[in-house]
Design an enzyme around this catalytic site. Sequence first.
Site, PDB file in Angstrom:
ATOM      1  N   ILE A 137       0.856  -0.737   0.144  1.00 15.55           N
ATOM      2  CA  ILE A 137      -0.084  -0.087  -0.277  1.00 15.55           C
ATOM      3  C   ILE A 137       0.674   1.334  -0.255  1.00 15.55           C
ATOM      4  O   ILE A 137       2.432   0.892   0.841  1.00 15.55           O
ATOM      5  CB  ILE A 137      -0.692   0.382   1.169  1.00 15.55           C
ATOM      6  CG1 ILE A 137      -0.308  -0.605   2.492  1.00 15.55           C
ATOM      7  CG2 ILE A 137      -2.177  -1.288   1.170  1.00 15.55           C
ATOM      8  CD1 ILE A 137      -1.421  -0.406   3.978  1.00 15.55           C
ATOM      9  N   ASP A 138       0.731   2.484  -0.654  1.00 10.46           N
ATOM     10  CA  ASP A 138       0.631   3.445  -0.800  1.00 10.46           C
ATOM     11  C   ASP A 138       1.779   3.619   0.595  1.00 10.46           C
ATOM     12  O   ASP A 138       1.323   3.769   1.865  1.00 10.46           O
ATOM     13  CB  ASP A 138      -0.131   3.971  -1.246  1.00 10.46           C
ATOM     14  CG  ASP A 138       0.052   3.862  -2.967  1.00 10.46           C
ATOM     15  OD1 ASP A 138       0.634   3.636  -3.506  1.00 10.46           O
ATOM     16  OD2 ASP A 138      -1.349   4.533  -3.353  1.00 10.46           O
ATOM     17  N   LYS A 139       2.939   5.018   0.253  1.00 12.57           N
ATOM     18  CA  LYS A 139       3.828   5.553   1.378  1.00 12.57           C
ATOM     19  C   LYS A 139       2.825   6.081   2.717  1.00 12.57           C
ATOM     20  O   LYS A 139       2.538   6.290   3.931  1.00 12.57           O
ATOM     21  CB  LYS A 139       4.876   6.160   1.029  1.00 12.57           C
ATOM     22  CG  LYS A 139       5.115   7.367   2.392  1.00 12.57           C
ATOM     23  CD  LYS A 139       6.528   8.124   2.246  1.00 12.57           C
ATOM     24  CE  LYS A 139       6.384   9.242   3.063  1.00 12.57           C
ATOM     25  NZ  LYS A 139       7.461  10.088   2.256  1.00 12.57           N
ATOM     26  N   THR A 141      -0.754   5.708   2.504  1.00 11.39           N
ATOM     27  CA  THR A 141      -1.641   4.846   3.151  1.00 11.39           C
ATOM     28  C   THR A 141      -1.619   3.983   4.196  1.00 11.39           C
ATOM     29  O   THR A 141      -0.582   3.599   3.974  1.00 11.39           O
ATOM     30  CB  THR A 141      -2.084   4.140   1.742  1.00 11.39           C
ATOM     31  OG1 THR A 141      -2.374   5.681   0.460  1.00 11.39           O
ATOM     32  CG2 THR A 141      -3.817   3.250   1.941  1.00 11.39           C
ATOM     33  N   ARG A 237      -7.129   5.660  -6.454  1.00 12.05           N
ATOM     34  CA  ARG A 237      -6.508   7.641  -6.649  1.00 12.05           C
ATOM     35  C   ARG A 237      -7.055   7.489  -7.420  1.00 12.05           C
ATOM     36  O   ARG A 237      -7.522   8.542  -7.492  1.00 12.05           O
ATOM     37  CB  ARG A 237      -5.100   6.982  -6.057  1.00 12.05           C
ATOM     38  CG  ARG A 237      -4.989   7.096  -4.508  1.00 12.05           C
ATOM     39  CD  ARG A 237      -3.645   7.029  -3.957  1.00 12.05           C
ATOM     40  NE  ARG A 237      -2.556   8.530  -4.188  1.00 12.05           N
ATOM     41  CZ  ARG A 237      -0.987   8.662  -4.338  1.00 12.05           C
ATOM     42  NH1 ARG A 237      -0.792   7.731  -3.795  1.00 12.05           N
ATOM     43  NH2 ARG A 237      -1.013   9.228  -4.271  1.00 12.05           N
TER      44      ARG A 237
END
Length: 305
Positions: A137-139, A141, A237
């Site tokens: 998962i994104d930094k 998030t 996103r």
Amino acid sequence: MELIKFVVNENTKDVRLDVYLSKEMQDKSRAYIQNLIEEGKVTVNSSVKKSNYKLKISDKIQIIVPEPAVLNIKPENIPLDILYEDKDVIVINKPQGMVVHPASGVYEGTLVNALLYHCKDLSGINGIARPGIVHRIDKDTSGVLVVAKNDFAHNHLALQFKEHSINRIYIALAEGVLKQEEGTIDAPLDRHPVDRIKIAVVKDGRRAVTHYRVLERYKSNTLVECKLETGRTHQIRVHMSHINHPLVGDPVYGYKKQRFKLEGQMLHAKLLGFIHPTTKEYMHFEASRPDYFEKILNILQKELL
């Protein structure tokens, strides 16, 4: 450096280049192969092609596989919010701001650094930079993420992700007021044709489907629950931006002018469900909304519609 060659036959014509190579080079991840293609290390008939190039009979593919970089990923005593752990898997509630694995000059303070300190064993399928990492998962998030502690567990979980059988539910705060109570965004995604850092809705991209449901409406925002049918990079996103409701705080796909001073997008991985590799039982784990999320929602409570 290793040089690998393939010749396309009748059975594999019209297949995407990255899909074909993923099947032929099963020890490499699709993301790794796509990076090789983008870096020009893959040629078809001596010409550089994109990942979505459709192969033709007798196409000659040549891949230059560079020597793996020597990395020294150090274990770090970083506190982890562990939701569950056994001999096969460990489930983490990742905080906003933490990078999942070392890359692009970030070799400290990542989830992997913390895992190496906490766990004696992690799967080695994704190499020394991404031990145990089945998905990301994104930094910026936050939320639930599962890590494999051995190769058997890794392969079992990876197959579930590939088949899109993993249950993944996110909470997101979007700009604007969504009119529909629920909906589905079915729009293919791939690298942006001009800005390669971004992901975009691309006609010949990879299938991407997001189901959303409205939880709360505010004067200028909407709190939504998003369920992933597929799990592409930046999927929620980009999809929310695609329907003109980008996520609040998103520095890449969101509004340039932000009302709140945030560290990143308002996106939280609330629930993750999967079949356990050994017990074969369905398990799911939830992480409540973090403080950064609650702080903004408390402000917006005065603006409920």
